[in-house]
Design a protein around this motif. Structure first.
Motif, PDB file in Angstrom:
ATOM      1  N   PRO A   1       4.232  10.577  -3.926  1.00 46.19           N
ATOM      2  CA  PRO A   1       4.351   9.579  -2.863  1.00 46.19           C
ATOM      3  C   PRO A   1       4.832  10.218  -1.560  1.00 46.19           C
ATOM      4  CG  PRO A   1       5.355   8.768  -4.896  1.00 46.19           C
ATOM      5  CD  PRO A   1       5.055  10.219  -5.107  1.00 46.19           C
ATOM      6  N   LEU A   2       4.256   9.787  -0.446  1.00 41.89           N
ATOM      7  CA  LEU A   2       4.691  10.274   0.859  1.00 41.89           C
ATOM      8  C   LEU A   2       5.978   9.578   1.260  1.00 41.89           C
ATOM      9  CD1 LEU A   2       1.332  10.369   2.895  1.00 41.89           C
ATOM     10  CD2 LEU A   2       2.410  12.199   1.571  1.00 41.89           C
ATOM     11  N   ILE A   3       6.889  10.306   1.869  1.00 41.57           N
ATOM     12  CA  ILE A   3       8.145   9.717   2.314  1.00 41.57           C
ATOM     13  C   ILE A   3       8.165   9.550   3.831  1.00 41.57           C
ATOM     14  CG2 ILE A   3       9.501  10.500   0.356  1.00 41.57           C
ATOM     15  CD1 ILE A   3      10.407  12.863   1.946  1.00 41.57           C
TER      16      ILE A   3
ATOM     17  N   TRP B   1       0.844  -1.190   0.000  1.00 37.88           N
ATOM     18  CA  TRP B   1       0.000   0.000   0.000  1.00 37.88           C
ATOM     19  C   TRP B   1       0.882   1.243   0.000  1.00 37.88           C
ATOM     20  CZ3 TRP B   1      -4.949   0.360  -1.065  1.00 37.88           C
ATOM     21  CH2 TRP B   1      -5.747  -0.792  -0.959  1.00 37.88           C
ATOM     22  N   GLN B   2       0.766   2.016  -1.073  1.00 35.33           N
ATOM     23  CA  GLN B   2       1.543   3.245  -1.211  1.00 35.33           C
ATOM     24  C   GLN B   2       0.637   4.444  -0.933  1.00 35.33           C
ATOM     25  OE1 GLN B   2       2.633   4.592  -5.225  1.00 35.33           O
ATOM     26  NE2 GLN B   2       4.676   5.113  -4.472  1.00 35.33           N
ATOM     27  N   PHE B   3       1.115   5.364  -0.111  1.00 31.90           N
ATOM     28  CA  PHE B   3       0.341   6.568   0.214  1.00 31.90           C
ATOM     29  C   PHE B   3       0.869   7.759  -0.575  1.00 31.90           C
ATOM     30  CE2 PHE B   3      -0.863   3.795   3.593  1.00 31.90           C
ATOM     31  CZ  PHE B   3      -2.132   4.208   3.972  1.00 31.90           C
ATOM     32  N   LEU B   4      -0.067   8.534  -1.123  1.00 29.98           N
ATOM     33  CA  LEU B   4       0.294   9.687  -1.935  1.00 29.98           C
ATOM     34  C   LEU B   4      -0.473  10.912  -1.483  1.00 29.98           C
ATOM     35  CD1 LEU B   4      -0.414   7.060  -4.114  1.00 29.98           C
ATOM     36  CD2 LEU B   4       1.068   8.516  -5.492  1.00 29.98           C
TER      37      LEU B   4
ATOM     38  N   TYR C   1       3.411  11.502   9.248  1.00 29.78           N
ATOM     39  CA  TYR C   1       3.001  12.527   8.284  1.00 29.78           C
ATOM     40  C   TYR C   1       1.805  13.315   8.815  1.00 29.78           C
ATOM     41  CZ  TYR C   1       1.645  14.869   4.002  1.00 29.78           C
ATOM     42  OH  TYR C   1       1.328  15.828   3.073  1.00 29.78           O
ATOM     43  N   ILE C   2       1.862  14.628   8.704  1.00 27.79           N
ATOM     44  CA  ILE C   2       0.787  15.502   9.174  1.00 27.79           C
ATOM     45  C   ILE C   2       0.104  16.140   7.962  1.00 27.79           C
ATOM     46  CG2 ILE C   2       0.208  17.548  10.528  1.00 27.79           C
ATOM     47  CD1 ILE C   2       2.622  16.976  12.277  1.00 27.79           C
TER      48      ILE C   2
ATOM     49  N   ILE D   1      -5.376  12.637   0.167  1.00 32.25           N
ATOM     50  CA  ILE D   1      -4.487  11.509   0.432  1.00 32.25           C
ATOM     51  C   ILE D   1      -5.053  10.253  -0.235  1.00 32.25           C
ATOM     52  CG2 ILE D   1      -3.509   9.982   2.183  1.00 32.25           C
ATOM     53  CD1 ILE D   1      -2.252  12.708   2.262  1.00 32.25           C
ATOM     54  N   THR D   2      -4.224   9.550  -0.972  1.00 33.13           N
ATOM     55  CA  THR D   2      -4.651   8.307  -1.618  1.00 33.13           C
ATOM     56  C   THR D   2      -3.785   7.152  -1.121  1.00 33.13           C
ATOM     57  OG1 THR D   2      -5.363   9.453  -3.633  1.00 33.13           O
ATOM     58  CG2 THR D   2      -4.945   7.096  -3.813  1.00 33.13           C
ATOM     59  N   ALA D   3      -4.459   6.059  -0.750  1.00 34.28           N
ATOM     60  CA  ALA D   3      -3.777   4.795  -0.468  1.00 34.28           C
ATOM     61  C   ALA D   3      -3.989   3.908  -1.678  1.00 34.28           C
ATOM     62  CB  ALA D   3      -4.332   4.147   0.790  1.00 34.28           C
TER      63      ALA D   3
END
Length: 417
Positions: free
Chosen positions: A394-396, A386-389, A402-403, A410-412
């Protein structure tokens, strides 16, 4: 006797090389040191409440010089008592290095790791280069323990990397550089010169790759991969063609610290050695005095301005569009959370309002990781996760760090690597 004398000469020669090795020099200005002390305190305080003993944190504490001696002792004890039967090569290597940095004998863990690496083969020559991260840590740990016995293992590993067609990601390339530099510096006296040429050839290839990831502001890859990359570029005997401005990188990292980017213990553990002028190559040289100084008062350091308690709205989408996976979906919800909340709070609120947003997490050395959403779980064999964007970026940072900001989308996304 002759063998012992040869080993002594090898160690003396290696120590001389290490002490005279040309490093790219940069340092934290004295006025900025409280910020570095601050994130070290955050990292050390995480030990008390953590259920997952993190060897990377102990390595960083020992290289930097621990403030919280009790946390240092607790983490050392936990790692000594931990069950290593199910650890990967990389996790076992970090445990060995952590115990070594605490002047504790890792015991049979070293022989276990050596056996793992003697039997190691990549899944294919085209394996994604990040899969070499763990084995690189293993070569580093074995090199620091016994370079002579590690030499044939390291040579076979180096030849495998040279044959790989995949580019390195920054983290894997940095750790491989540290491992190969250790071997390059500690090749036993009397060994074939071809080993040095082999390691030099691969080092040149990797550091050139890393140097292409240096951004205009000095960060290498992203802010969280920069710490390991700084270690690698500061010690490699093979310099990249493009000159690296170490001080620019250092100054940008300090700016990121001031913005609150380093709150996760693992991210701090990877950047802290570079901020203290240390690398993983210094692990065997850590001095462990039996009469360590009493824990100093925790240093004063600036804190970010507190956020207000007003609410924000976050748009949250979960999406699985992979063919061959039984359940396809794309569902969006808007949730309201307090300003300053981490992403995990958004996920919990979405789950509370709609059962389709049910999710599960697991604890890793990097912190909390989302392993399943809507009953669809990532799988190592299928290379799915599951990648979060944020938007399309993409979130690192992880969900516990992450705030989100107001009206952020936000997309998973269930995806493959």
């Amino acid at each position: 006797m002759a063998r012992a004398a040869l080993q002594l000469l090898t160690l003396l020669w290696a120590a001389t090389r290490t002490s005279t090795q040309t490093r790219s020099s940069c340092s934290v200005p004295s006025a900025e040191q409280p910020w570095v002390n601050g994130i070290q305190v955050i990292m050390e305080n995480s030990v008390i409440n953590s259920t997952f003993p993190n060897p990377s944190v102990l390595i960083a504490m020992n290289l930097a010089g621990a403030y919280n001696v009790e946390a240092q002792k607790l983490l050392t004890f936990d790692l000594m008592a931990s069950d290593t039967a199910d650890l990967t090569a990389g996790q076992l290597a970090l445990t060995i290095m952590a115990l070594t940095s605490s002047c504790r004998d890792p015991g049979d863990k070293v022989s276990t790791l050596r056996t793992q690496m003697e039997n190691w083969t990549p899944s294919s020559l085209g394996s994604y280069a990040s899969t070499f991260y763990g084995p690189s840590l293993a070569i580093l740990a074995l090199c620091q323990n016994n370079p002579e016995m590690t030499l044939p293992i390291a040579a076979r590993f180096a030849k495998t990397l040279l044959a790989s067609s995949s580019p390195f990601d920054v983290d894997a390339g940095a750790v491989a550089t540290l491992a190969l530099t250790c071997m390059y510096n500690r090749i036993p006296v009397g060994s074939e010169e071809g080993y040095r040429a082999l390691f030099a050839q691969l080092l040149k290839k990797i550091v050139e790759d890393i140097s292409t990831r240096v951004r205009d502001n000095g960060l290498i890859g992203d802010v969280y991969s920069t710490g390991l990359a700084m270690q690698a570029l500061s010690v490699t005997p093979e310099r990249p063609n493009k000159q690296w401005d170490c001080q620019q990188t250092m100054d940008t990292v300090l700016d990121e610290i001031k913005e609150g980017k380093f709150q996760n213990s693992m991210s701090i553990a990877q950047i802290l050695p570079s901020l203290k002028g240390k690398t993983y190559l210094d692990v065997p040289q850590v001095s462990c005095s039996p009469d360590q100084e009493v824990q100093p008062t925790q240093p004063n350091f600036p804190s970010p301005v507190p956020t207000s308690a007003s609410n924000i709205t976050v748009v949250y989408t979960i999406s699985n569009q992979l063919r061959g996976v039984e359940l396809l979906f794309n569902v969006t919800i808007s949730v309201s959370v307090k300003k300053g909340s981490v992403l995990l709070v958004v996920l919990e609120e979405a789950q509370r309002r709609n059962p389709k947003f049910k999710f599960e997490t697991r604890m890793t050395s990097w912190g909390l990781e989302v392993s399943s959403i809507n009953n669809i779980a990532g799988n190592v064999n299928d290379k799915t996760y599951w990648q979060f964007l944020s938007g399309k970026t993409p979130l690192i940072e992880g969900v516990a760090d992450y705030i989100p900001f107001n009206h952020e989308h936000i997309t998973a996304n269930f995806t493959q690597y």
